[in-house]
Scaffold this motif. Structure first.
Motif, PDB file in Angstrom:
ATOM      1  N   ARG A 148      -6.140   1.107   2.060  1.00  0.00           N
ATOM      2  CA  ARG A 148      -5.053   0.183   1.725  1.00  0.00           C
ATOM      3  C   ARG A 148      -5.218  -1.135   2.477  1.00  0.00           C
ATOM      4  O   ARG A 148      -5.102  -2.216   1.892  1.00  0.00           O
ATOM      5  CB  ARG A 148      -3.686   0.832   2.054  1.00  0.00           C
ATOM      6  CG  ARG A 148      -2.496  -0.017   1.672  1.00  0.00           C
ATOM      7  CD  ARG A 148      -1.183   0.668   2.009  1.00  0.00           C
ATOM      8  NE  ARG A 148      -1.024   1.005   3.409  1.00  0.00           N
ATOM      9  CZ  ARG A 148      -0.744   0.114   4.382  1.00  0.00           C
ATOM     10  NH1 ARG A 148      -0.622  -1.170   4.107  1.00  0.00           N
ATOM     11  NH2 ARG A 148      -0.587   0.528   5.628  1.00  0.00           N
ATOM     12  N   VAL A 149      -5.501  -1.052   3.750  1.00  0.00           N
ATOM     13  CA  VAL A 149      -5.668  -2.255   4.573  1.00  0.00           C
ATOM     14  C   VAL A 149      -6.898  -3.039   4.119  1.00  0.00           C
ATOM     15  O   VAL A 149      -6.845  -4.268   3.975  1.00  0.00           O
ATOM     16  CB  VAL A 149      -5.753  -1.885   6.074  1.00  0.00           C
ATOM     17  CG1 VAL A 149      -6.144  -3.087   6.909  1.00  0.00           C
ATOM     18  CG2 VAL A 149      -4.423  -1.307   6.550  1.00  0.00           C
ATOM     19  N   LYS A 150      -8.000  -2.337   3.870  1.00  0.00           N
ATOM     20  CA  LYS A 150      -9.232  -2.999   3.416  1.00  0.00           C
ATOM     21  C   LYS A 150      -9.010  -3.718   2.085  1.00  0.00           C
ATOM     22  O   LYS A 150      -9.559  -4.789   1.855  1.00  0.00           O
ATOM     23  CB  LYS A 150     -10.347  -1.963   3.273  1.00  0.00           C
ATOM     24  CG  LYS A 150     -11.687  -2.553   2.992  1.00  0.00           C
ATOM     25  CD  LYS A 150     -12.767  -1.484   2.977  1.00  0.00           C
ATOM     26  CE  LYS A 150     -14.116  -2.116   2.704  1.00  0.00           C
ATOM     27  NZ  LYS A 150     -15.188  -1.113   2.681  1.00  0.00           N
ATOM     28  N   SER A 151      -8.158  -3.141   1.237  1.00  0.00           N
ATOM     29  CA  SER A 151      -7.851  -3.749  -0.063  1.00  0.00           C
ATOM     30  C   SER A 151      -6.743  -4.800   0.030  1.00  0.00           C
ATOM     31  O   SER A 151      -6.335  -5.359  -0.991  1.00  0.00           O
ATOM     32  CB  SER A 151      -7.434  -2.661  -1.055  1.00  0.00           C
ATOM     33  OG  SER A 151      -8.468  -1.748  -1.252  1.00  0.00           O
ATOM     34  N   LYS A 152      -6.239  -5.026   1.251  1.00  0.00           N
ATOM     35  CA  LYS A 152      -5.171  -6.000   1.497  1.00  0.00           C
ATOM     36  C   LYS A 152      -3.910  -5.694   0.674  1.00  0.00           C
ATOM     37  O   LYS A 152      -3.273  -6.585   0.114  1.00  0.00           O
ATOM     38  CB  LYS A 152      -5.656  -7.425   1.242  1.00  0.00           C
ATOM     39  CG  LYS A 152      -6.734  -7.880   2.193  1.00  0.00           C
ATOM     40  CD  LYS A 152      -7.036  -9.336   2.004  1.00  0.00           C
ATOM     41  CE  LYS A 152      -8.047  -9.960   2.851  1.00  0.00           C
ATOM     42  NZ  LYS A 152      -8.728  -9.524   3.898  1.00  0.00           N
ATOM     43  N   ILE A 153      -3.561  -4.411   0.632  1.00  0.00           N
ATOM     44  CA  ILE A 153      -2.336  -3.973  -0.035  1.00  0.00           C
ATOM     45  C   ILE A 153      -1.283  -3.786   1.045  1.00  0.00           C
ATOM     46  O   ILE A 153      -1.377  -2.887   1.874  1.00  0.00           O
ATOM     47  CB  ILE A 153      -2.561  -2.656  -0.814  1.00  0.00           C
ATOM     48  CG1 ILE A 153      -3.653  -2.845  -1.870  1.00  0.00           C
ATOM     49  CG2 ILE A 153      -1.254  -2.180  -1.434  1.00  0.00           C
ATOM     50  CD1 ILE A 153      -4.114  -1.552  -2.518  1.00  0.00           C
ATOM     51  N   ARG A 154      -0.305  -4.673   1.030  1.00  0.00           N
ATOM     52  CA  ARG A 154       0.738  -4.638   2.056  1.00  0.00           C
ATOM     53  C   ARG A 154       1.778  -3.579   1.704  1.00  0.00           C
ATOM     54  O   ARG A 154       2.155  -3.408   0.556  1.00  0.00           O
ATOM     55  CB  ARG A 154       1.393  -6.006   2.200  1.00  0.00           C
ATOM     56  CG  ARG A 154       2.419  -6.045   3.327  1.00  0.00           C
ATOM     57  CD  ARG A 154       2.828  -7.445   3.696  1.00  0.00           C
ATOM     58  NE  ARG A 154       1.804  -8.168   4.422  1.00  0.00           N
ATOM     59  CZ  ARG A 154       1.513  -7.991   5.715  1.00  0.00           C
ATOM     60  NH1 ARG A 154       2.127  -7.083   6.413  1.00  0.00           N
ATOM     61  NH2 ARG A 154       0.596  -8.730   6.294  1.00  0.00           N
ATOM     62  N   LEU A 155       2.237  -2.893   2.743  1.00  0.00           N
ATOM     63  CA  LEU A 155       3.287  -1.892   2.621  1.00  0.00           C
ATOM     64  C   LEU A 155       4.583  -2.480   3.164  1.00  0.00           C
ATOM     65  O   LEU A 155       4.601  -3.025   4.269  1.00  0.00           O
ATOM     66  CB  LEU A 155       2.896  -0.641   3.415  1.00  0.00           C
ATOM     67  CG  LEU A 155       3.914   0.471   3.502  1.00  0.00           C
ATOM     68  CD1 LEU A 155       4.089   1.136   2.140  1.00  0.00           C
ATOM     69  CD2 LEU A 155       3.466   1.505   4.538  1.00  0.00           C
ATOM     70  N   HIS A 156       5.660  -2.393   2.382  1.00  0.00           N
ATOM     71  CA  HIS A 156       6.996  -2.827   2.797  1.00  0.00           C
ATOM     72  C   HIS A 156       7.850  -1.571   2.781  1.00  0.00           C
ATOM     73  O   HIS A 156       8.077  -1.000   1.709  1.00  0.00           O
ATOM     74  CB  HIS A 156       7.572  -3.856   1.823  1.00  0.00           C
ATOM     75  CG  HIS A 156       6.641  -4.994   1.545  1.00  0.00           C
ATOM     76  ND1 HIS A 156       6.623  -6.138   2.311  1.00  0.00           N
ATOM     77  CD2 HIS A 156       5.677  -5.147   0.605  1.00  0.00           C
ATOM     78  CE1 HIS A 156       5.699  -6.964   1.838  1.00  0.00           C
ATOM     79  NE2 HIS A 156       5.111  -6.383   0.799  1.00  0.00           N
ATOM     80  N   ALA A 157       8.297  -1.114   3.947  1.00  0.00           N
ATOM     81  CA  ALA A 157       8.941   0.189   4.019  1.00  0.00           C
ATOM     82  C   ALA A 157      10.323   0.129   4.652  1.00  0.00           C
ATOM     83  O   ALA A 157      10.515  -0.512   5.682  1.00  0.00           O
ATOM     84  CB  ALA A 157       8.061   1.154   4.803  1.00  0.00           C
ATOM     85  N   LEU A 158      11.252   0.817   4.011  1.00  0.00           N
ATOM     86  CA  LEU A 158      12.610   0.987   4.528  1.00  0.00           C
ATOM     87  C   LEU A 158      12.751   2.415   5.045  1.00  0.00           C
ATOM     88  O   LEU A 158      12.685   3.367   4.266  1.00  0.00           O
ATOM     89  CB  LEU A 158      13.640   0.750   3.419  1.00  0.00           C
ATOM     90  CG  LEU A 158      13.911  -0.692   3.052  1.00  0.00           C
ATOM     91  CD1 LEU A 158      14.595  -0.771   1.700  1.00  0.00           C
ATOM     92  CD2 LEU A 158      14.760  -1.345   4.125  1.00  0.00           C
ATOM     93  N   TYR A 159      12.908   2.553   6.349  1.00  0.00           N
ATOM     94  CA  TYR A 159      13.113   3.860   6.974  1.00  0.00           C
ATOM     95  C   TYR A 159      14.585   4.022   7.308  1.00  0.00           C
ATOM     96  O   TYR A 159      15.314   3.026   7.444  1.00  0.00           O
ATOM     97  CB  TYR A 159      12.314   3.977   8.277  1.00  0.00           C
ATOM     98  CG  TYR A 159      10.833   4.114   8.079  1.00  0.00           C
ATOM     99  CD1 TYR A 159      10.243   5.361   7.973  1.00  0.00           C
ATOM    100  CD2 TYR A 159      10.018   2.993   8.002  1.00  0.00           C
ATOM    101  CE1 TYR A 159       8.876   5.498   7.798  1.00  0.00           C
ATOM    102  CE2 TYR A 159       8.654   3.113   7.819  1.00  0.00           C
ATOM    103  CZ  TYR A 159       8.088   4.373   7.721  1.00  0.00           C
ATOM    104  OH  TYR A 159       6.733   4.486   7.537  1.00  0.00           O
ATOM    105  N   ALA A 160      15.006   5.254   7.498  1.00  0.00           N
ATOM    106  CA  ALA A 160      16.374   5.520   7.946  1.00  0.00           C
ATOM    107  C   ALA A 160      16.305   6.161   9.325  1.00  0.00           C
ATOM    108  O   ALA A 160      15.561   7.110   9.541  1.00  0.00           O
ATOM    109  CB  ALA A 160      17.088   6.445   6.971  1.00  0.00           C
TER     110      ALA A 160
END
Length: 124
Positions: free
Chosen positions: A42-54
């Motif tokens: 994911r990082v190598k492909s430059k796919i950013r993760l936007h995550a909402l945790y509780a």
């Protein structure tokens, strides 16, 4: 577990940012051998993760990600991953997770709007 891995691989194939409502700490346990490989790709492909945790905060968030936190009362076994024109609903049962993928642009956009509203009220 193989079905959830298939969803994660599909996210990599789509190559779009990933937005997660109800991000879970369960993948670290259930996918402990697979997750590092997925994260590297994911990082190598430059796919950013936007995550909402509780509730519980990470000591260190996942690489190439932005995270925010909602109150513990939002905690659930279900997470919704939005990527491209898809929404994946994942039920993180301890030994038998279940994943449902919906490929429909209007549904993906609607879930993304839900994400945006929750993101606006979540804490860093």
């Amino acid at each position: 577990i193989e079905g959830v891995k298939t969803v994660f691989e599909d996210q990599l194939t789509q190559g779009k940012d990933i937005y997660v409502i109800g991000a879970s700490h369960h993948p670290k346990e259930l996918l402990k051998f697979y997750l590092p490989h997925y994260t590297t790709k994911r990082v190598k492909s430059k796919i950013r993760l936007h995550a909402l945790y509780a509730g519980k905060k990470h000591k260190e968030p996942p690489p190439y990600s932005t995270v925010r936190y909602l109150p513990e009362s939002f905690s659930t076994l279900v997470s919704t991953n939005i990527y491209g024109d898809k929404a994946a609903i994942i039920l993180w049962l301890p030994h038998d997770p279940v994943a449902i993928v919906i490929k429909q642009p209007d549904i993906a956009r609607t879930f993304k709007k839900y994400f945006d509203v929750l993101w606006s009220v979540a804490k860093e």
